[in-house]
Design a protein around this motif. Structure first.
Motif, PDB file in Angstrom:
ATOM      1  N   VAL A 269      31.277  11.130 -82.642  1.00 11.12           N
ATOM      2  CA  VAL A 269      30.315  11.124 -81.548  1.00 11.12           C
ATOM      3  C   VAL A 269      31.102  11.289 -80.250  1.00 11.12           C
ATOM      4  N   VAL A 270      30.808  12.330 -79.496  1.00 10.74           N
ATOM      5  CA  VAL A 270      31.500  12.582 -78.237  1.00 10.74           C
ATOM      6  C   VAL A 270      30.625  12.114 -77.086  1.00 10.74           C
ATOM      7  N   VAL A 271      31.197  11.297 -76.227  1.00  9.39           N
ATOM      8  CA  VAL A 271      30.527  10.907 -74.984  1.00  9.39           C
ATOM      9  C   VAL A 271      31.228  11.678 -73.873  1.00  9.39           C
ATOM     10  N   GLY A 272      30.560  12.691 -73.342  1.00 12.59           N
ATOM     11  CA  GLY A 272      31.196  13.546 -72.345  1.00 12.59           C
ATOM     12  C   GLY A 272      30.289  14.686 -71.951  1.00 12.59           C
ATOM     13  N   ASP A 273      30.852  15.633 -71.203  1.00 15.79           N
ATOM     14  CA  ASP A 273      30.052  16.742 -70.684  1.00 15.79           C
ATOM     15  C   ASP A 273      30.167  17.975 -71.584  1.00 15.79           C
ATOM     16  N   ASP A 274      29.690  19.120 -71.059  1.00 15.52           N
ATOM     17  CA  ASP A 274      29.697  20.354 -71.847  1.00 15.52           C
ATOM     18  C   ASP A 274      31.102  20.758 -72.273  1.00 15.52           C
ATOM     19  N   ARG A 275      32.078  20.571 -71.380  1.00 13.68           N
ATOM     20  CA  ARG A 275      33.447  20.973 -71.711  1.00 13.68           C
ATOM     21  C   ARG A 275      33.994  20.133 -72.858  1.00 13.68           C
ATOM     22  N   ALA A 276      33.655  18.850 -72.877  1.00 15.34           N
ATOM     23  CA  ALA A 276      34.105  17.989 -73.974  1.00 15.34           C
ATOM     24  C   ALA A 276      33.479  18.434 -75.291  1.00 15.34           C
ATOM     25  N   LEU A 277      32.219  18.841 -75.249  1.00 15.75           N
ATOM     26  CA  LEU A 277      31.554  19.333 -76.459  1.00 15.75           C
ATOM     27  C   LEU A 277      32.225  20.601 -76.968  1.00 15.75           C
ATOM     28  N   VAL A 278      32.446  21.575 -76.076  1.00 11.24           N
ATOM     29  CA  VAL A 278      33.070  22.833 -76.488  1.00 11.24           C
ATOM     30  C   VAL A 278      34.478  22.575 -77.021  1.00 11.24           C
ATOM     31  N   ARG A 279      35.233  21.696 -76.355  1.00 13.27           N
ATOM     32  CA  ARG A 279      36.587  21.382 -76.807  1.00 13.27           C
ATOM     33  C   ARG A 279      36.569  20.794 -78.211  1.00 13.27           C
ATOM     34  N   THR A 280      35.592  19.932 -78.487  1.00 12.44           N
ATOM     35  CA  THR A 280      35.495  19.313 -79.804  1.00 12.44           C
ATOM     36  C   THR A 280      35.179  20.344 -80.882  1.00 12.44           C
ATOM     37  N   VAL A 281      34.203  21.202 -80.610  1.00 14.57           N
ATOM     38  CA  VAL A 281      33.851  22.240 -81.589  1.00 14.57           C
ATOM     39  C   VAL A 281      35.040  23.172 -81.819  1.00 14.57           C
ATOM     40  N   GLU A 282      35.755  23.518 -80.756  1.00 12.16           N
ATOM     41  CA  GLU A 282      36.911  24.400 -80.885  1.00 12.16           C
ATOM     42  C   GLU A 282      38.005  23.760 -81.735  1.00 12.16           C
ATOM     43  N   LEU A 283      38.266  22.476 -81.511  1.00 12.70           N
ATOM     44  CA  LEU A 283      39.269  21.775 -82.316  1.00 12.70           C
ATOM     45  C   LEU A 283      38.881  21.743 -83.789  1.00 12.70           C
ATOM     46  N   LEU A 284      37.630  21.404 -84.068  1.00 15.17           N
ATOM     47  CA  LEU A 284      37.170  21.350 -85.456  1.00 15.17           C
ATOM     48  C   LEU A 284      37.193  22.733 -86.100  1.00 15.17           C
ATOM     49  N   HIS A 285      36.847  23.758 -85.312  1.00 24.72           N
ATOM     50  CA  HIS A 285      36.881  25.131 -85.841  1.00 24.72           C
ATOM     51  C   HIS A 285      38.305  25.535 -86.198  1.00 24.72           C
ATOM     52  N   ARG A 286      39.250  25.243 -85.320  1.00 24.18           N
ATOM     53  CA  ARG A 286      40.631  25.667 -85.561  1.00 24.18           C
ATOM     54  C   ARG A 286      41.260  24.950 -86.760  1.00 24.18           C
ATOM     55  N   HIS A 287      40.744  23.759 -87.074  1.00 18.74           N
ATOM     56  CA  HIS A 287      41.211  23.045 -88.265  1.00 18.74           C
ATOM     57  C   HIS A 287      40.314  23.313 -89.472  1.00 18.74           C
ATOM     58  N   ARG A 288      39.354  24.246 -89.277  1.00 21.58           N
ATOM     59  CA  ARG A 288      38.424  24.635 -90.348  1.00 21.58           C
ATOM     60  C   ARG A 288      37.693  23.421 -90.931  1.00 21.58           C
ATOM     61  N   GLU A 289      37.210  22.556 -90.024  1.00 20.70           N
ATOM     62  CA  GLU A 289      36.529  21.337 -90.451  1.00 20.70           C
ATOM     63  C   GLU A 289      35.073  21.286 -89.998  1.00 20.70           C
ATOM     64  N   LEU A 290      34.558  22.397 -89.474  1.00 23.31           N
ATOM     65  CA  LEU A 290      33.178  22.382 -88.977  1.00 23.31           C
ATOM     66  C   LEU A 290      32.155  22.312 -90.101  1.00 23.31           C
ATOM     67  N   ALA A 291      32.469  22.919 -91.225  1.00 15.07           N
ATOM     68  CA  ALA A 291      31.474  23.017 -92.298  1.00 15.07           C
ATOM     69  C   ALA A 291      31.035  21.648 -92.792  1.00 15.07           C
TER      70      ALA A 291
END
Length: 286
Positions: free
Chosen positions: A71-93
């Motif tokens: 659970v991210v408590v933050g703004d749009d940039r924090a959300l995008v950063r989180t999705v990008e990190l999970l994508h790069r580690h191939r953990e989004l699925a």
């Protein structure tokens, strides 16, 4: 980085939360952060709260989440950063992400359906359901959750260079001051007006280099596609926009900058974006 484990009896593993509070949110609105933390801690026994001091600690906290739901408590940039990190580690699925929007830039969060108030958003984390959404991924592994625009609209709060670095607002101010001391020279601002760009959708040319364009926009379309719109530069009568639905979009030509969600990137000479269908999940009100 401070970590706080809330008290209470243990719950099912799927209900255990890792609450990562972005430092920008803590500085911007400490009261909303406190409210969100209290609601989430009361509703999820055994929730762990992390208070990272910067992007590196933020990434480490996310990587060490184990089976907890992030659970991210933050703004749009924090959300995008989180999705990008999970994508790069191939953990989004296998990860259902949750967000409590706190901070100045929360337009993207609202457009995705996340409630704007701290209490309502925290309740949605606890009681909501996962919704799978498409993701636009570029050839440098960057992600776009909402809209992509060329050239960027408005003054960018942050600019990401092509090497992945981030220019802070205070540094931009210093550079602007230095430029005022330098000898005057002809302006050369990439993407500041009509430019010639080659825009290809699924390998087919939508607009060629012979045609100057005012703007290019890419937004989510029907499932598995993006809606691409090109506004040609008009001479006299206004030119009609050109549009298409596509799975891949390639833009090339003169150096250009682009705004993806809350971040401005570039300049680049070419970039390709591809739609990944139902690639990430966000918890929204049921």
């Amino acid at each position: 980085m401070a970590e706080v484990a809330t008290s209470g009896t243990s719950s099912a593993t799927s209900d255990q939360l890792l609450v990562v509070i972005d430092p920008v949110a803590r500085r911007a609105d400490g009261e909303s952060v406190r409210i969100a933390k209290d609601v989430l801690s009361a509703g999820s026994a055994g929730a762990k709260v992390c208070l990272p001091d910067g992007p590196e600690e933020f990434a480490r906290a996310l990587a060490r989440r184990g089976s907890r739901r992030p659970v991210v408590v933050g703004d749009d940039r924090a959300l995008v950063r989180t999705v990008e990190l999970l994508h790069r580690h191939r953990e989004l699925a296998g990860c259902a992400l949750s967000l409590v929007p706190v901070g100045g830039a929360v337009t993207l969060a609202r457009s995705l359906g996340v409630p704007s108030g701290a209490v309502a958003a925290a309740r949605a984390v606890l009681d909501g359901a996962e919704r799978r959404m498409d993701l636009l991924v570029d050839d440098s592994d960057g992600v776009v959750l909402g809209a992509l625009r060329i050239p960027p609209l408005g003054g960018p709060p942050r600019v990401r260079d092509t090497d992945g670095g981030v220019t802070r607002p205070w540094l931009q101010t210093c550079r602007s001051f230095v430029r005022t001391l330098a000898p005057a020279r002809p302006p050369a601002a990439p993407g500041s007006g009509p430019t010639r760009l080659l825009v290809e959708v699924d390998g087919v040319t939508l607009v060629g280099l012979h045609q100057s364009v005012e703007a290019v926009s890419v937004v989510p379309g029907v499932a598995g596609t993006a809606r691409v719109e090109v506004r040609p530069a008009s001479v006299g009568a206004e030119a009609s926009p050109l549009s298409a639905d596509a799975r891949t979009v390639t833009v090339s030509g003169a150096h250009f900058r682009y705004r993806a969600d809350a971040t401005v990137s570039g300049p680049v000479r070419t970039r390709t974006w591809e739609v990944h269908e139902a690639a990430w999940g966000l918890t929204l009100p049921a």
